[in-house]
Motif scaffolding. Structure first.
Motif, PDB file in Angstrom:
ATOM      1  N   GLY A 120       0.792  -1.223   0.000  1.00  0.00           N
ATOM      2  CA  GLY A 120       0.000   0.000   0.000  1.00  0.00           C
ATOM      3  C   GLY A 120       0.830   1.280   0.000  1.00  0.00           C
ATOM      4  N   ASP A 121       2.165   1.184   0.062  1.00  0.00           N
ATOM      5  CA  ASP A 121       2.956   2.406   0.000  1.00  0.00           C
ATOM      6  C   ASP A 121       2.933   2.970  -1.421  1.00  0.00           C
ATOM      7  N   HIS A 122       3.518   4.153  -1.592  1.00  0.00           N
ATOM      8  CA  HIS A 122       3.563   4.787  -2.915  1.00  0.00           C
ATOM      9  C   HIS A 122       4.189   3.835  -3.923  1.00  0.00           C
ATOM     10  N   GLY A 123       3.413   3.416  -4.919  1.00  0.00           N
ATOM     11  CA  GLY A 123       3.943   2.584  -5.985  1.00  0.00           C
ATOM     12  C   GLY A 123       3.933   1.094  -5.735  1.00  0.00           C
ATOM     13  N   TRP A 124       3.497   0.635  -4.569  1.00  0.00           N
ATOM     14  CA  TRP A 124       3.484  -0.798  -4.276  1.00  0.00           C
ATOM     15  C   TRP A 124       2.638  -1.524  -5.305  1.00  0.00           C
ATOM     16  N   PRO A 125       3.014  -2.658  -5.815  1.00  0.00           N
ATOM     17  CA  PRO A 125       4.215  -3.432  -5.532  1.00  0.00           C
ATOM     18  C   PRO A 125       5.357  -3.124  -6.496  1.00  0.00           C
ATOM     19  N   GLY A 126       5.183  -2.128  -7.340  1.00  0.00           N
ATOM     20  CA  GLY A 126       6.197  -1.809  -8.344  1.00  0.00           C
ATOM     21  C   GLY A 126       7.428  -1.152  -7.744  1.00  0.00           C
ATOM     22  N   PRO A 127       8.409  -0.877  -8.582  1.00  0.00           N
ATOM     23  CA  PRO A 127       9.626  -0.214  -8.113  1.00  0.00           C
ATOM     24  C   PRO A 127       9.353   1.245  -7.754  1.00  0.00           C
ATOM     25  N   ILE A 128      10.228   1.822  -6.971  1.00  0.00           N
ATOM     26  CA  ILE A 128      10.046   3.212  -6.542  1.00  0.00           C
ATOM     27  C   ILE A 128      10.514   4.209  -7.585  1.00  0.00           C
ATOM     28  N   TRP A 129      11.432   3.791  -8.454  1.00  0.00           N
ATOM     29  CA  TRP A 129      12.007   4.720  -9.421  1.00  0.00           C
ATOM     30  C   TRP A 129      10.975   5.173 -10.428  1.00  0.00           C
ATOM     31  N   GLY A 130      10.944   6.483 -10.666  1.00  0.00           N
ATOM     32  CA  GLY A 130      10.021   7.034 -11.646  1.00  0.00           C
ATOM     33  C   GLY A 130       8.603   7.143 -11.147  1.00  0.00           C
TER      34      GLY A 130
END
Length: 139
Positions: free
Chosen positions: A106-116
Protein backbone atom coordinates in the motif's frame (compact mmCIF):
# COMPACT_ATOMS: atom_id res chain seq x y z
CA UNK A 1 33.30 13.16 0.88
CA UNK A 2 35.92 11.89 3.28
CA UNK A 3 37.64 14.70 5.17
CA UNK A 4 40.21 16.26 2.90
CA UNK A 5 39.23 14.09 -0.08
CA UNK A 6 41.15 11.17 1.45
CA UNK A 7 42.15 8.57 -1.10
CA UNK A 8 40.76 10.63 -3.98
CA UNK A 9 37.15 9.72 -3.10
CA UNK A 10 34.50 12.34 -3.81
CA UNK A 11 30.78 11.92 -3.25
CA UNK A 12 28.64 12.58 -6.31
CA UNK A 13 26.92 15.98 -5.79
CA UNK A 14 23.47 14.50 -6.51
CA UNK A 15 23.86 11.97 -3.69
CA UNK A 16 25.10 14.70 -1.37
CA UNK A 17 22.23 17.05 -2.24
CA UNK A 18 19.40 14.54 -1.74
CA UNK A 19 20.67 12.72 1.36
CA UNK A 20 22.31 13.33 4.72
CA UNK A 21 25.12 11.38 6.39
CA UNK A 22 24.10 8.86 9.04
CA UNK A 23 27.23 6.85 9.88
CA UNK A 24 30.62 5.69 8.65
CA UNK A 25 30.81 1.92 8.32
CA UNK A 26 33.92 -0.11 7.47
CA UNK A 27 33.69 0.41 3.70
CA UNK A 28 30.69 2.64 3.16
CA UNK A 29 29.25 5.92 4.19
CA UNK A 30 25.63 5.34 5.18
CA UNK A 31 23.28 8.14 4.12
CA UNK A 32 19.54 8.75 4.53
CA UNK A 33 17.73 9.74 1.34
CA UNK A 34 15.56 12.79 1.88
CA UNK A 35 12.27 11.31 0.66
CA UNK A 36 9.64 10.68 3.29
CA UNK A 37 7.59 8.35 1.07
CA UNK A 38 9.90 5.47 1.97
CA UNK A 39 12.53 4.84 4.65
CA UNK A 40 15.45 4.89 2.19
CA UNK A 41 19.13 4.44 2.95
CA UNK A 42 22.19 4.62 0.70
CA UNK A 43 25.45 2.75 1.13
CA UNK A 44 28.31 4.40 -0.74
CA UNK A 45 31.64 2.54 -0.87
CA UNK A 46 34.44 5.01 -0.17
CA UNK A 47 36.53 4.05 -3.20
CA UNK A 48 37.37 6.49 -6.00
CA UNK A 49 36.22 5.77 -9.55
CA UNK A 50 34.03 2.75 -8.71
CA UNK A 51 30.86 2.40 -10.81
CA UNK A 52 30.05 -1.32 -10.72
CA UNK A 53 30.03 -4.01 -8.04
CA UNK A 54 32.61 -5.97 -10.02
CA UNK A 55 34.95 -2.95 -9.92
CA UNK A 56 35.43 -3.57 -6.19
CA UNK A 57 38.11 -5.92 -4.93
CA UNK A 58 36.83 -9.29 -3.66
CA UNK A 59 37.39 -8.13 -0.07
CA UNK A 60 35.45 -4.91 -0.68
CA UNK A 61 32.65 -6.93 -2.33
CA UNK A 62 32.41 -9.05 0.82
CA UNK A 63 32.40 -5.92 3.02
CA UNK A 64 29.67 -4.32 0.92
CA UNK A 65 27.57 -7.47 1.20
CA UNK A 66 28.09 -7.55 4.98
CA UNK A 67 27.23 -3.86 5.39
CA UNK A 68 24.17 -4.15 3.13
CA UNK A 69 22.88 -7.04 5.22
CA UNK A 70 23.60 -5.19 8.48
CA UNK A 71 21.75 -2.07 7.34
CA UNK A 72 18.88 -4.05 5.78
CA UNK A 73 18.26 -5.98 8.99
CA UNK A 74 18.39 -2.82 11.12
CA UNK A 75 15.98 -0.97 8.81
CA UNK A 76 13.54 -3.88 8.75
CA UNK A 77 13.58 -4.19 12.55
CA UNK A 78 13.26 -0.43 12.98
CA UNK A 79 10.35 0.04 10.56
CA UNK A 80 8.56 -3.32 10.76
CA UNK A 81 8.23 -3.14 6.97
CA UNK A 82 6.87 -5.91 4.75
CA UNK A 83 9.92 -6.05 2.46
CA UNK A 84 13.42 -4.61 2.09
CA UNK A 85 14.46 -3.71 -1.45
CA UNK A 86 18.19 -3.49 -2.23
CA UNK A 87 19.49 -2.26 -5.56
CA UNK A 88 22.56 -0.80 -7.24
CA UNK A 89 21.33 0.68 -10.52
CA UNK A 90 23.61 3.58 -11.42
CA UNK A 91 21.68 4.72 -14.47
CA UNK A 92 21.47 8.33 -13.25
CA UNK A 93 24.32 8.52 -10.73
CA UNK A 94 27.20 6.38 -12.03
CA UNK A 95 29.08 6.28 -8.71
CA UNK A 96 28.46 2.90 -7.06
CA UNK A 97 25.84 3.18 -4.34
CA UNK A 98 23.40 0.65 -2.95
CA UNK A 99 19.82 1.62 -2.16
CA UNK A 100 18.24 -0.07 0.88
CA UNK A 101 14.52 0.76 0.99
CA UNK A 102 11.79 -0.30 3.40
CA UNK A 103 8.59 -1.16 1.53
CA UNK A 104 5.07 -1.87 2.75
CA UNK A 105 1.96 -3.08 1.01
CA UNK A 106 0.00 0.00 0.00
CA UNK A 107 2.96 2.41 0.00
CA UNK A 108 3.56 4.79 -2.92
CA UNK A 109 3.94 2.58 -5.99
CA UNK A 110 3.48 -0.80 -4.28
CA UNK A 111 4.21 -3.43 -5.53
CA UNK A 112 6.20 -1.81 -8.34
CA UNK A 113 9.63 -0.21 -8.11
CA UNK A 114 10.05 3.21 -6.54
CA UNK A 115 12.01 4.72 -9.42
CA UNK A 116 10.02 7.03 -11.65
CA UNK A 117 7.05 7.04 -9.28
CA UNK A 118 5.87 10.49 -8.27
CA UNK A 119 7.91 13.39 -6.95
CA UNK A 120 10.31 13.27 -4.02
CA UNK A 121 8.72 14.47 -0.76
CA UNK A 122 11.46 15.87 1.50
CA UNK A 123 11.33 15.41 5.26
CA UNK A 124 11.19 18.43 7.53
CA UNK A 125 14.70 19.21 8.86
CA UNK A 126 13.93 18.03 12.42
CA UNK A 127 12.21 14.86 11.20
CA UNK A 128 15.17 14.03 8.95
CA UNK A 129 17.67 14.42 11.81
CA UNK A 130 15.50 12.35 14.19
CA UNK A 131 15.21 9.52 11.66
CA UNK A 132 18.97 9.53 11.04
CA UNK A 133 19.61 9.38 14.80
CA UNK A 134 17.15 6.49 15.17
CA UNK A 135 19.06 4.55 12.49
CA UNK A 136 22.41 5.29 14.18
CA UNK A 137 21.08 3.95 17.48
CA UNK A 138 19.73 0.80 15.77
CA UNK A 139 23.13 0.04 14.22
Amino acid sequence: MLPGGKGGFELDPRLETESIPVAWLGLCELRLRDDRRWPWLLLIPQRPGIEELHDLTPLDQAMLSFETNLVSKALKEMTGCTKINCAALGNVVRQLHVHVIARNEGDHGWPGPIWGHGVREPYGPQELRRFAEKIRRRL
